[in-house]
Enzyme design. Structure first.
Site, PDB file in Angstrom:
ATOM      1  N   SER A 261      46.228  19.229  18.972  1.00 32.83           N
ATOM      2  CA  SER A 261      46.045  17.818  19.327  1.00 32.83           C
ATOM      3  C   SER A 261      47.000  17.382  20.437  1.00 32.83           C
ATOM      4  O   SER A 261      48.200  17.681  20.406  1.00 32.83           O
ATOM      5  CB  SER A 261      46.259  16.940  18.099  1.00 32.83           C
ATOM      6  OG  SER A 261      46.192  15.570  18.455  1.00 32.83           O
ATOM      7  N   LYS A 310      38.382  12.559   7.361  1.00 32.39           N
ATOM      8  CA  LYS A 310      37.780  11.300   7.799  1.00 32.39           C
ATOM      9  C   LYS A 310      36.916  10.643   6.726  1.00 32.39           C
ATOM     10  O   LYS A 310      36.813   9.414   6.676  1.00 32.39           O
ATOM     11  CB  LYS A 310      36.946  11.520   9.069  1.00 32.39           C
ATOM     12  CG  LYS A 310      37.779  11.764  10.314  1.00 32.39           C
ATOM     13  CD  LYS A 310      36.909  11.777  11.551  1.00 32.39           C
ATOM     14  CE  LYS A 310      37.754  11.910  12.807  1.00 32.39           C
ATOM     15  NZ  LYS A 310      36.945  11.812  14.041  1.00 32.39           N
ATOM     16  N   ASP A 347      36.083   5.837  17.006  1.00 34.54           N
ATOM     17  CA  ASP A 347      35.353   6.939  17.641  1.00 34.54           C
ATOM     18  C   ASP A 347      34.161   6.454  18.460  1.00 34.54           C
ATOM     19  O   ASP A 347      33.872   6.977  19.531  1.00 34.54           O
ATOM     20  CB  ASP A 347      34.860   7.938  16.582  1.00 34.54           C
ATOM     21  CG  ASP A 347      35.951   8.911  16.145  1.00 34.54           C
ATOM     22  OD1 ASP A 347      36.902   9.108  16.924  1.00 34.54           O
ATOM     23  OD2 ASP A 347      35.849   9.456  15.043  1.00 34.54           O
ATOM     24  N   GLY A 372      30.059  16.122  11.618  1.00 31.03           N
ATOM     25  CA  GLY A 372      31.271  15.605  10.982  1.00 31.03           C
ATOM     26  C   GLY A 372      31.527  14.152  11.335  1.00 31.03           C
ATOM     27  O   GLY A 372      30.640  13.436  11.817  1.00 31.03           O
ATOM     28  N   ALA A 374      33.381  12.602  13.743  1.00 25.89           N
ATOM     29  CA  ALA A 374      33.213  12.195  15.137  1.00 25.89           C
ATOM     30  C   ALA A 374      31.747  12.241  15.546  1.00 25.89           C
ATOM     31  O   ALA A 374      31.260  11.393  16.308  1.00 25.89           O
ATOM     32  CB  ALA A 374      34.048  13.089  16.047  1.00 25.89           C
TER      33      ALA A 374
END
Length: 411
Positions: A261, A310, A347, A372, A374
């Site tokens: 990240s 998430k 997002d 998923g 995102a």
């Protein structure tokens, strides 16, 4: 002892060399000293891992010359035996002789592993205490977490100047346990605590804040002496560990994987530019309970949430924005003043807005790869803008469910 009676060991080190010690290893003495010279650009506090070189005894004279030339340097000498996680194949007697010689060569501290301390006799330990250097006794567990309080008691009976406990973190809670111990014991003893591994990174960044006398760093990428160790430049410039205090707000990106990240780089750079007293950490975990334990005890001010958390974090939110509820995925959490968690999803805006600058989304044909958190944001956001969206995923059932719920197409 090397320190004046009126100056504590920590104050001495801080005034002379700072609190980030650069750990140095090398295959040869020349390599070790070359790394030491390069490390001076980042720190004047160095650890010579004598057990990493082919012949530690031959390193003493060159190190003495180096320290005589660089009087501003404070140095730790370590010669850990192989049985206890080091590289030295010699005997206990040889280890003690090398550490003694290193102290006479100008090293400010000598690091003796607890196993060697326990195997030494009273006369040998007394000889170490008479050296012109402080004694640090350390414990290392390269496999898992430990009870730091039990290790503390084991080491404390030798009355060293510094007590160092190093374990391996498999969860964020393991890091938290060590930070909690540092905070508890640092008022009465000079302690150093580190949790190795990627899940232990919070302990490396926050240990000074908790009260650790100092922490360790690598001189450069690829020269790490322990799992999860970061470079001195990363610790000092990116995370600003010397400036983190009790008023520092703590944020992070949570999930697995997080090592790739760019969020810590972006967010910490922004904090620095805007002069915000905050730090943003990589938090590797796949467990919501593990994350929430850390979030509440530190406490965290906010979180970026990535896979696989998430969706699993949703039941733990006190409230969320309509978009999070609609998508069934949260990527941003704020900790309220009431201690409760509030979720948001950014997002959709992050995906739709850049695309709108490049093409007219109404009627556009768009393929979304994945199903998923995102991907859900992309599908719902693009459908809302009038795009014809198709969904494909390695998990066919997940793609079909997402396409059906968002009125998109399934491939």
């Amino acid at each position: 002892m090397m320190n004046s009676p009126s100056i504590s060991p920590t104050a001495y080190l801080r005034s002379r060399a700072g609190r980030v010690c650069v750990a140095l290893r090398g295959d040869t003495v020349a390599d070790l000293l070359h790394r030491a010279q390069d490390a001076l650009a980042e720190s004047q506090f160095l650890e010579f891992r004598l057990d990493s070189v082919d012949n530690p005894a031959r390193a003493i004279a060159p190190i003495a010359e180096f320290l005589a030339t660089h009087k501003e340097v404070a140095a730790i000498a370590t010669c850990r035996r192989q049985a206890y996680g080091g590289g030295f194949s010699g005997s206990l007697h040889q280890e003690l002789k090398i550490l003694s010689d290193a102290a006479q060569a100008g090293c400010s501290l000598i690091d003796l592993e607890i196993e060697s301390a326990e195997q030494s006799n009273v006369k040998e330990l007394e000889a170490l205490r008479e050296l012109d250097a402080d004694l640090l006794i350390s414990f290392h567990d390269f496999k898992g977490s430990v009870d730091p309080e039990a290790i503390f008691a084991r080491i404390q009976r030798f009355s060293p100047d510094f007590i160092k406990v190093v374990s391996t973190a498999h969860t964020l809670t393991d890091s938290l346990k060590l930070l909690r111990w540092i905070k508890q014991r640092s008022a009465e003893a000079q302690v150093v605590g580190i949790a190795m591994g990627e899940s232990g990174i919070p302990s490396r960044i926050l240990s000074l804040r908790a009260g650790s006398a100092f922490t360790f760093a690598a001189s450069s990428e690829g020269s790490e002496t322990a799992p999860g160790q970061m470079t001195a430049r990363t610790l000092k410039d990116l995370y600003r560990v010397d400036q983190i205090d009790q008023a520092t707000r703590i944020y992070g990106v949570a999930g697995n994987p997080v090592s790739h990240s760019l969020s810590p780089l972006m967010q910490n750079s922004a904090f620095h530019r805007e002069r915000v007293n905050a730090v943003y950490l990589p938090l590797k975990t796949e467990s919501v309970d593990d994350l929430l334990t850390l979030a509440r005890e530190l406490p965290l001010s906010g979180l970026s949430v990535t896979m696989p958390l998430k969706q699993s974090v949703l039941p733990h939110l006190a409230n969320s924005d309509p978009l999070t509820a609609k998508l069934g995925a949260c990527n941003t959490i704020r900790m309220g003043s009431d201690g409760k968690l509030y979720g948001f999803n950014t997002d959709v805006a992050g995906i739709v807005r850049p695309l709108e600058k490049r093409l007219n989304l109404k009627g556009a044909r768009v393929l979304v790869l994945g199903a998923g958190g995102a991907a859900r944001a992309a599908v719902y956001g693009l459908v809302e803008k009038g795009a014809q969206v198709a969904v494909w995923s390695r998990k066919e059932s997940a793609a079909k469910e997402l396409a059906t719920s968002a009125e998109a197409f399934f491939i």
